[in-house]
Enzyme design. Structure first.
Site, PDB file in Angstrom:
ATOM      1  N   HIS A 152       0.835  -1.196   0.000  1.00  0.00           N
ATOM      2  CA  HIS A 152       0.000   0.000   0.000  1.00  0.00           C
ATOM      3  C   HIS A 152       0.870   1.246   0.000  1.00  0.00           C
ATOM      4  O   HIS A 152       2.058   1.184   0.311  1.00  0.00           O
ATOM      5  CB  HIS A 152      -0.911   0.020   1.234  1.00  0.00           C
ATOM      6  CG  HIS A 152      -2.071  -0.921   1.134  1.00  0.00           C
ATOM      7  ND1 HIS A 152      -1.957  -2.271   1.426  1.00  0.00           N
ATOM      8  CD2 HIS A 152      -3.367  -0.725   0.769  1.00  0.00           C
ATOM      9  CE1 HIS A 152      -3.139  -2.860   1.242  1.00  0.00           C
ATOM     10  NE2 HIS A 152      -4.011  -1.954   0.847  1.00  0.00           N
ATOM     11  N   LYS A 156      -0.652   4.751   4.816  1.00  0.00           N
ATOM     12  CA  LYS A 156      -1.492   3.784   5.526  1.00  0.00           C
ATOM     13  C   LYS A 156      -0.917   3.555   6.917  1.00  0.00           C
ATOM     14  O   LYS A 156       0.278   3.346   7.080  1.00  0.00           O
ATOM     15  CB  LYS A 156      -1.538   2.472   4.744  1.00  0.00           C
ATOM     16  CG  LYS A 156      -2.547   1.478   5.275  1.00  0.00           C
ATOM     17  CD  LYS A 156      -2.709   0.295   4.326  1.00  0.00           C
ATOM     18  CE  LYS A 156      -3.688  -0.716   4.895  1.00  0.00           C
ATOM     19  NZ  LYS A 156      -5.044  -0.164   5.092  1.00  0.00           N
TER      20      LYS A 156
END
Lengths: 262, 262, 262, 262
Positions: A152, A156
């Site tokens: 990601h 995050k």
């Protein structure tokens, strides 16, 4: 042509859903719903110049156009009332609003069975992600050796991702218990072997440029099997919303979770 | 045609090198060396029925065929003496035996400079792996955001792999210091974010079926760059040994490390 | 702090560059240039509410703020004049406008040498893509066996992509001539083996969801080496523009092509 | 413990199967069958020093050890007779020998139903490859946009591979008809867009070092889904043979194709 209404059409998800309906050959947008939309203040609609459909301010007004499907991306309190109202009036709901309680879900499901109205409530409309999890679960029956790599963007906060944990949970339902790696393996640097979920390892990569990606990697004697999902932007959810609209009109009760339609 | 001798031709690496020489258009195998090989006991050579070259028992005997290159996959003590002898006799050594001391390396290098004899001593002959590390180092100058994923068979004891650590070391020489991930990121399950090497993360996957693989993953604004090496079997080292044989005959000193020839 | 001016700040590339300068710790935005920007009509700047810098209407006006670097994303005719003007006034140009003629490039380069002003003109500012091509070229020296897989969205008209062809051209400069595949291979379905570029094969994948991706795949005995670039959005070019701004102030002539700064 | 006999134990597949049975916790090797194996000539068994099981010369002799499962990797003529004999004697066959005729298959299946004996005849025992094809077929229902990339060693003569064509056939059974790519796309170099199979494109990569790999790449709005199988060596088939042995003892008829057990 399936006639569709969109409630919550001004939010990010609702706006994307509205565009999807407008661009889909099999769908007709018969109206949008927003109680706070002022007649004289349509500037927020400027980005959809082509929309020539009624903007309803109350759910009762919606009945005049007799929609087949009610797409709902509002807030939980509103979504519950909207879904109840839709089912009562034999309009099939497709609801992406999260946060309904278990009691509400149970009640709506009962109502839908009584009135034989199909519908879908789903926390996640990404068809590709749901397929990835289903395939991973199926493969885990035959290949207990599996590790997850999820990648990601670096904003995050949580690791592993919710999707990675859910995938691991689904695999653990069917997978023969096993600890990945050699029983005497050693980490020269702590954390190298990743997070442990019942013997499966999960590795979380965080890099700028990345969006949301997950790779489920199986190993067997002399072979490997990889299932990977790449999510590039929010629009990826729309394949699932469209699928939901097509399927609910043929159902005779409310279903929870997109995976139950695949 | 480059005339080549192989010392240690019965070991795994030496045998693979012997095959490579036999199959290479530009090379001629002029002999093999093994002090313990008995004339009457050639059964261990049975797998090379086509070899019709002298089996020498002493290094002095080798001089009769005047090799250009001396490939050495023996043991450290022997390798030192062999390399010294080769350089003295203007035969270019290509040595894969590991374990020579720094003093021995320095002495051999000095001797090679004095006599202007080219040569190569390398702990790792995998051209692909060396290129991967060089490219990773170069990319790290421009993309400080990088994580390493290395994947090996599940009999491997150490994590991360030596190659992963060496790659990280090479990148850290040029990379702007930075901790991957969000400053406030949290591991919901310990180890998810991998091993930390000066802010770079390393993830070690261990699965049956896998052999030896490494992926160096860079992230930048809106883009990603990936460098991956897959090693499927021992024969992958032979590209580097062949390259060494071709290059050393044009050098006028001993070089340490294949990366210095690329 | 490097003082920077942006010409063409209202175009897509110029706007992205302006944001990059504003967000970069080492840069100070000292002005933007647009001859057609009306004082009273700033609504197009609304998306940069934080900009409190002069909007210049003529290039002469720019001199008042003494920029170190002149970023130019205008149109060819303007870019030539702007670059000439910048060099004359010892401002280092970083030019992404494409379409300058060879004569113009030669003249600007000569001027820059005379005045010892550094600068950069580049048709492509994607650092990752440039590195991919450089690495591919380097690897092709040692691994003549190589195929390119490029993947783009399905609105792309040309196949192979320009980047794939350029990569193949760069590799062919150093690669030993060779036709990939078995001499007697057969296509059961025409086109299976892809496009042929001097024996290298190029495969073009076109799928919705994809953006711009290229994978250069090398094979050697027992090993594989893969170099992959993923471009997710236009902002990926900004790493290269930033790099250019940092480097040009230390140069004493104009350079063409980002690859010559890496 | 499942008691297993292996017929054709000296061939490549049979030998690998024999090893698998010996190493599997749930299996007991109760005998091997080879009509031409001389009592006094066991040297070919030297590589299995641990085998202390009877070597039978006729199929009737096998009955003395009452096997549950009869693994058969012989030749077609023998396999037919062996399988018939096994079913008659309530031993469940697991047959990897290819080349049985449709009539033979039909007859054996009828016999198995009459006697309620489970069994499996499969041309391909690679569980991972079968799962890849099943997953690809399932995903093609929701994502009609799909291309196949298959990668093999450069000694392979045919392109695309049989597995790629079979995968495409399976997907075309459920996939909405569609031509991949832009209607007006152009190949600057012929073949760039690959082989066309009902609008799906197949790309065949041939490189040294590669073994047998296939990637099925789906694209949807804003997302991608990839299913990849890597086969590293012949031993990969053994997962399927083991699975077959475990499952057939619970079946009451002969099944054709591993996919019908997954």
């Amino acid at each position: 042509m399936i006639k569709i209404l969109v409630a919550g059409f001004k939010g990010k998800m609702g706006a994307t859903a509205t565009k999807m309906v407008l661009n889909h050959e099999g769908f007709e947008l018969v109206g949008v719903l927003d109680p706070f939309e002022e007649k004289n203040n349509l500037k927020e609609l400027a980005e959809y110049p082509a929309i020539d459909v009624p903007i309803f301010k109350t759910k009762e007004d919606v009945l005049s156009v007799q929609p087949d499907v009610w797409i709902d991306f509002t807030i939980p309190a509103v979504a519950y009332e909207n879904t109840h109202f839709a089912i009562e009036h034999k309009i099939s709901p497709v609801v992406g609003t999260t946060g309904l309680t278990e009691e509400q879900l149970a009640e709506l499901t009962d109502l839908s069975k009584t009135l034989k109205v199909g519908g879908l409530i789903a926390p996640n409309f990404a068809v590709g992600a749901v397929l990835m999890m289903q395939f991973a679960q199926k493969a885990a029956e035959y290949f207990p050796d599996v590790e997850i790599i999820e990648l990601h963007h670096d904003n995050k906060l949580d690791a592993p991702s919710g999707t990675a944990i859910k995938t691991a949970e689904m695999m653990s339902e069917v997978r023969a218990k096993k600890n990945q790696g050699h029983p005497e393996e050693k980490e020269l640097i702590e954390g190298a072997r990743g997070a442990d979920f019942e013997g499966m390892k999960i590795h979380s990569v965080r890099l700028p440029g990345m969006i949301a990606h997950q790779q489920v990697q199986f190993g067997g004697v002399g072979e490997g099997l990889t299932i990977r999902h790449d999510s590039y932007d929010r629009s990826s959810f729309m394949t699932g919303v469209a699928l939901g609209c097509e399927k609910v009109v043929h159902l005779n009760k409310l279903v929870y979770g997109l995976e139950n339609l695949l």
